[in-house]
Design an enzyme around this catalytic site. Structure first.
Site, PDB file in Angstrom:
ATOM      1  N   TYR A 291       0.847  -1.198   0.000  1.00  0.00           N
ATOM      2  CA  TYR A 291       0.000   0.000   0.000  1.00  0.00           C
ATOM      3  C   TYR A 291       0.880   1.244   0.000  1.00  0.00           C
ATOM      4  O   TYR A 291       0.595   2.232  -0.667  1.00  0.00           O
ATOM      5  CB  TYR A 291      -0.920   0.012   1.222  1.00  0.00           C
ATOM      6  CG  TYR A 291      -1.985   1.087   1.131  1.00  0.00           C
ATOM      7  CD1 TYR A 291      -3.270   0.778   0.684  1.00  0.00           C
ATOM      8  CD2 TYR A 291      -1.700   2.407   1.457  1.00  0.00           C
ATOM      9  CE1 TYR A 291      -4.229   1.758   0.569  1.00  0.00           C
ATOM     10  CE2 TYR A 291      -2.658   3.399   1.341  1.00  0.00           C
ATOM     11  CZ  TYR A 291      -3.922   3.066   0.897  1.00  0.00           C
ATOM     12  OH  TYR A 291      -4.883   4.043   0.778  1.00  0.00           O
TER      13      TYR A 291
ATOM     14  N   PHE B 147      -8.588  19.093 -25.196  1.00  0.00           N
ATOM     15  CA  PHE B 147      -8.984  17.693 -25.288  1.00  0.00           C
ATOM     16  C   PHE B 147     -10.287  17.560 -24.487  1.00  0.00           C
ATOM     17  O   PHE B 147     -10.502  18.317 -23.538  1.00  0.00           O
ATOM     18  CB  PHE B 147      -7.884  16.758 -24.751  1.00  0.00           C
ATOM     19  CG  PHE B 147      -8.295  15.321 -24.874  1.00  0.00           C
ATOM     20  CD1 PHE B 147      -8.408  14.741 -26.125  1.00  0.00           C
ATOM     21  CD2 PHE B 147      -8.622  14.562 -23.765  1.00  0.00           C
ATOM     22  CE1 PHE B 147      -8.859  13.436 -26.260  1.00  0.00           C
ATOM     23  CE2 PHE B 147      -9.057  13.254 -23.897  1.00  0.00           C
ATOM     24  CZ  PHE B 147      -9.172  12.687 -25.145  1.00  0.00           C
ATOM     25  N   THR B 148     -11.134  16.608 -24.856  1.00  0.00           N
ATOM     26  CA  THR B 148     -12.483  16.533 -24.259  1.00  0.00           C
ATOM     27  C   THR B 148     -12.469  16.521 -22.726  1.00  0.00           C
ATOM     28  O   THR B 148     -13.139  17.330 -22.079  1.00  0.00           O
ATOM     29  CB  THR B 148     -13.213  15.265 -24.754  1.00  0.00           C
ATOM     30  OG1 THR B 148     -12.370  14.139 -24.529  1.00  0.00           O
ATOM     31  CG2 THR B 148     -13.582  15.356 -26.225  1.00  0.00           C
TER      32      THR B 148
ATOM     33  N   ASP C 290       0.765  18.816 -21.427  1.00  0.00           N
ATOM     34  CA  ASP C 290       0.096  17.517 -21.515  1.00  0.00           C
ATOM     35  C   ASP C 290       0.926  16.670 -22.478  1.00  0.00           C
ATOM     36  O   ASP C 290       0.916  16.896 -23.688  1.00  0.00           O
ATOM     37  CB  ASP C 290      -1.342  17.701 -22.028  1.00  0.00           C
ATOM     38  CG  ASP C 290      -2.081  16.369 -22.200  1.00  0.00           C
ATOM     39  OD1 ASP C 290      -1.418  15.316 -22.288  1.00  0.00           O
ATOM     40  OD2 ASP C 290      -3.321  16.384 -22.264  1.00  0.00           O
TER      41      ASP C 290
ATOM     42  N   LYS D  27      -1.044   5.698 -23.413  1.00  0.00           N
ATOM     43  CA  LYS D  27      -0.608   5.859 -24.807  1.00  0.00           C
ATOM     44  C   LYS D  27       0.879   5.522 -24.914  1.00  0.00           C
ATOM     45  O   LYS D  27       1.247   4.391 -25.164  1.00  0.00           O
ATOM     46  CB  LYS D  27      -0.913   7.276 -25.277  1.00  0.00           C
ATOM     47  CG  LYS D  27      -2.420   7.524 -25.318  1.00  0.00           C
ATOM     48  CD  LYS D  27      -2.732   9.005 -25.382  1.00  0.00           C
ATOM     49  CE  LYS D  27      -4.212   9.228 -25.439  1.00  0.00           C
ATOM     50  NZ  LYS D  27      -4.777   9.079 -26.779  1.00  0.00           N
TER      51      LYS D  27
ATOM     52  N   ARG E 245     -14.909  12.456 -33.988  1.00  0.00           N
ATOM     53  CA  ARG E 245     -14.280  13.588 -33.304  1.00  0.00           C
ATOM     54  C   ARG E 245     -14.786  14.856 -33.997  1.00  0.00           C
ATOM     55  O   ARG E 245     -14.108  15.498 -34.779  1.00  0.00           O
ATOM     56  CB  ARG E 245     -12.744  13.505 -33.382  1.00  0.00           C
ATOM     57  CG  ARG E 245     -12.143  12.357 -32.620  1.00  0.00           C
ATOM     58  CD  ARG E 245     -11.946  12.543 -31.114  1.00  0.00           C
ATOM     59  NE  ARG E 245     -13.100  12.519 -30.262  1.00  0.00           N
ATOM     60  CZ  ARG E 245     -13.036  12.225 -28.957  1.00  0.00           C
ATOM     61  NH1 ARG E 245     -11.904  11.890 -28.386  1.00  0.00           N
ATOM     62  NH2 ARG E 245     -14.114  12.264 -28.211  1.00  0.00           N
TER      63      ARG E 245
ATOM     64  N   PHE F  36     -20.652  11.911 -26.116  1.00  0.00           N
ATOM     65  CA  PHE F  36     -20.209  10.948 -27.124  1.00  0.00           C
ATOM     66  C   PHE F  36     -19.998   9.555 -26.554  1.00  0.00           C
ATOM     67  O   PHE F  36     -20.022   8.579 -27.295  1.00  0.00           O
ATOM     68  CB  PHE F  36     -18.929  11.441 -27.819  1.00  0.00           C
ATOM     69  CG  PHE F  36     -17.755  11.634 -26.895  1.00  0.00           C
ATOM     70  CD1 PHE F  36     -17.572  12.845 -26.241  1.00  0.00           C
ATOM     71  CD2 PHE F  36     -16.840  10.619 -26.682  1.00  0.00           C
ATOM     72  CE1 PHE F  36     -16.488  13.040 -25.392  1.00  0.00           C
ATOM     73  CE2 PHE F  36     -15.756  10.802 -25.840  1.00  0.00           C
ATOM     74  CZ  PHE F  36     -15.584  12.016 -25.189  1.00  0.00           C
TER      75      PHE F  36
HETATM   76  C1  PLP Z   1      -4.060  14.761 -25.105  1.00  0.00           C
HETATM   77  C2  PLP Z   1      -4.788  13.955 -24.093  1.00  0.00           C
HETATM   78  N1  PLP Z   1      -4.879  14.382 -22.824  1.00  0.00           N
HETATM   79  C3  PLP Z   1      -5.530  13.684 -21.887  1.00  0.00           C
HETATM   80  C4  PLP Z   1      -6.139  12.495 -22.187  1.00  0.00           C
HETATM   81  C5  PLP Z   1      -6.901  11.748 -21.116  1.00  0.00           C
HETATM   82  O1  PLP Z   1      -6.198  10.614 -20.760  1.00  0.00           O
HETATM   83  P1  PLP Z   1      -6.948   9.278 -20.215  1.00  0.00           P
HETATM   84  O2  PLP Z   1      -7.724   8.727 -21.348  1.00  0.00           O
HETATM   85  O3  PLP Z   1      -5.826   8.392 -19.770  1.00  0.00           O
HETATM   86  O4  PLP Z   1      -7.806   9.714 -19.089  1.00  0.00           O
HETATM   87  C6  PLP Z   1      -6.080  12.000 -23.481  1.00  0.00           C
HETATM   88  C7  PLP Z   1      -6.746  10.740 -23.822  1.00  0.00           C
HETATM   89  O5  PLP Z   1      -6.946  10.349 -24.938  1.00  0.00           O
HETATM   90  C8  PLP Z   1      -5.378  12.753 -24.472  1.00  0.00           C
HETATM   91  O6  PLP Z   1      -5.296  12.344 -25.728  1.00  0.00           O
END
Ligand code: PLP
Length: 480
Positions: free
Chosen positions: A79, A131-132, A222, A265, A388, A454
């Site tokens: 832990y 990003f979303t 990011d 990724k 997208r 989505f």
């Molecule tokens: C540029 C970017 N930031 C953040 C994220 C969010 O990451 P996660 O899917 O691991 O939550 C993604 C996911 O596709 C991404 O492409």
């Protein structure tokens, strides 16, 4: 990597061999239509038993290496105080150059913590593109996302090698307009996901840093697609042609105050992280980690995943890993482009993107062309892709659709998963669909959640076009 054949042609080449496989099945077109209808014309709601090539995303579906599996088996389960975490922290310091790191269960969990801790309610977050999940977390903290790219970033066909650059003069105007106290932080995303996986240049990253310095603004990077951006800098930016991906990654990471990434990724595992050399920033976030994620030596991840991640962090800067999907995407995009299919150019990281407004010019944005194209491509090929475009945008406060800047159908290329013959198959079916594009009509929402619609939204095909497409396919190509 790519290799030049004796004919002069350059092809992507896999710098790994396959030692474990998963069987896939191409279900007949009749079943594909049925599956699409059951999924409410939303590719997220398909089941993998019905999918031939899963090109929905490059997230959490990459092939791990043998050494990563070994890293999982050797993980020290505890832990608190696990030695596996300290091995991971050492890998982060060696590869990215950061002294302080914490895990989070995935990229969006890192975004949640950063947005929460550095929120300036009523303020803004300038970014090269949203990003979303990033946007959702920033908005949930009462801030607004401002996208400041160069004008041609949204031109789907372009020769601009760095469409992910932030426009420095627009950033200066924002600082003037809102005042620096209203700026939560400045966010740079490596290979902007939603506008075609397009990279920024090192020169641009440094220019933006300079403006942040002059105005005492925090810069956040990011780096979810960090290594693809670095590989493209190596190929495209003057002065970097003789540097290694590892050197470029280190240099990129030396620029921001705070770094985060989805580990799903580049590191091919299921997790995420926040890292920095600024102890004060780190200490501001740290108390919240156990509240939302877990203790500092696991941060919501399993120790096994952290074991695989520490190997993944070291391996991701190998050009055979960093360039694996970039070279496949280049081949994919260039072949389609030569055949006259509207794709986003130049090729970037993450995916080959079809420009749905050009592919289906007869489908208005209010009928979600990128979603319709994703559904049609599944029916015609068994390949799952992702919308997208406007479906990926939530409605405004009056319930109206917010039209996306670009309507893209994203055909992701997960790392080390598919071969060139899989890509050739995709190219062939996309060409078939392009010839029959007049059969594809729009979509209409049947039900949708209030946020990130989505994921769970359900739609229906206008004029029952799925049936017509199935019949045309069957007549010409048979069932498969
Ligand atoms: C540029 C970017 N930031 C953040 C994220 C969010 O990451 P996660 O899917 O691991 O939550 C993604 C996911 O596709 C991404 O492409």
């Amino acid at each position: 990597m790519s290799i030049r054949l004796s004919s002069g042609e350059e092809i992507p080449i896999e710098m790994h061999k396959t030692r474990m496989v998963q069987k896939i099945r191409l279900v007949p077109v009749e079943e594909r239509l049925k599956a699409m209808e059951e999924a409410g014309y939303n590719t997220f709601l398909l089941k993998t038993k019905d999918i031939f090539l899963d090109m929905l995303t490059d997230s959490g579906v990459n092939a791990m290496s043998d050494n990563q599996f070994a890293g999982m088996m050797n993980a020290d389960d505890a832990y608190a105080g696990s030695m596996t975490f300290y091995e991971f922290a050492k890998a982060v310091e060696d590869v990215l150059g950061y002294k302080h790191v914490m895990n989070a269960h995935q990229g969006r969990a890192a975004e949640h913590l950063i947005a929460k801790v550095f929120a300036k309610p009523g303020g803004v977050v300038p970014t090269n593109y949203h990003f979303t999940t990033t946007k959702a977390h920033i908005e949930l903290q009462g801030m607004q996302v401002l996208e400041i790219y160069y004008d041609d970033a949204l031109k789907t066909e372009s020769t601009n090698q760095f469409k992910g650059n932030m426009d420095p003069s627009k950033l200066k105007n924002i600082i003037k307009k809102y005042g620096k106290d209203k700026i939560g932080f400045v966010r740079m995303e490596a290979t902007t996901n939603l506008i075609g996986g397009q990279p920024f240049s090192m020169k641009n990253l440094r220019e933006i840093r300079q403006i942040c310095n002059e105005n005492q603004l925090m810069m956040v990077l990011d780096g979810s697609l960090l290594c693809e951006n670095a590989y493209l800098i190596m190929q495209r930016e003057k002065g970097y042609e003789n540097k290694t991906v590892a050197e470029i990654v280190k240099e990129m990471c030396s620029v921001p105050d705070l770094y985060y990434m989805s580990g799903r990724k580049n590191t091919s595992v299921r997790g995420g992280m926040i890292a920095t050399n600024n102890e004060k920033l780190f200490e501001q976030i740290k108390p919240w980690l156990p509240v939302y994620e877990g203790f500092i030596t696991y941060g919501g991840m399993s120790m096994r995943e952290i074991g695989a991640m520490s190997v993944g962090v070291r391996e991701m800067v190998d050009p055979g890993v960093a360039g694996c999907s970039v070279e496949q995407i280049k081949y994919f995009v260039n072949t389609l482009s030569k055949a006259g299919i509207p794709v986003v150019t130049p090729p970037g990281g993450l995916a080959c993107h079809l420009d749905a407004m050009k592919f289906l010019p007869h489908v208005p944005q209010s009928q979600y062309p990128a979603g319709a194209l994703a559904a049609a491509l599944y029916i015609a090929s068994g390949i799952r892709t992702m919308e997208r475009g406007t479906v990926s945008m939530d409605r405004d406060k009056d319930g109206k659709d917010v039209f996306a800047d670009v309507e893209l159908t994203r055909i992701a290329v997960p790392r080390r998963v598919y071969t060139v013959s899989h890509i050739d198959y995709a190219i062939d079916r996309i060409q078939w669909l392009y010839k029959h594009r007049s059969l594809v009509k729009g979509l209409k929402f049947v039900s949708e959640p209030p946020v990130l619609r989505f994921f769970f939204g359900r739609l229906t095909a206008l004029d029952n076009w799925g049936t017509n497409l199935r019949d045309a396919y069957k007549k010409e190509m048979g069932s498969a």
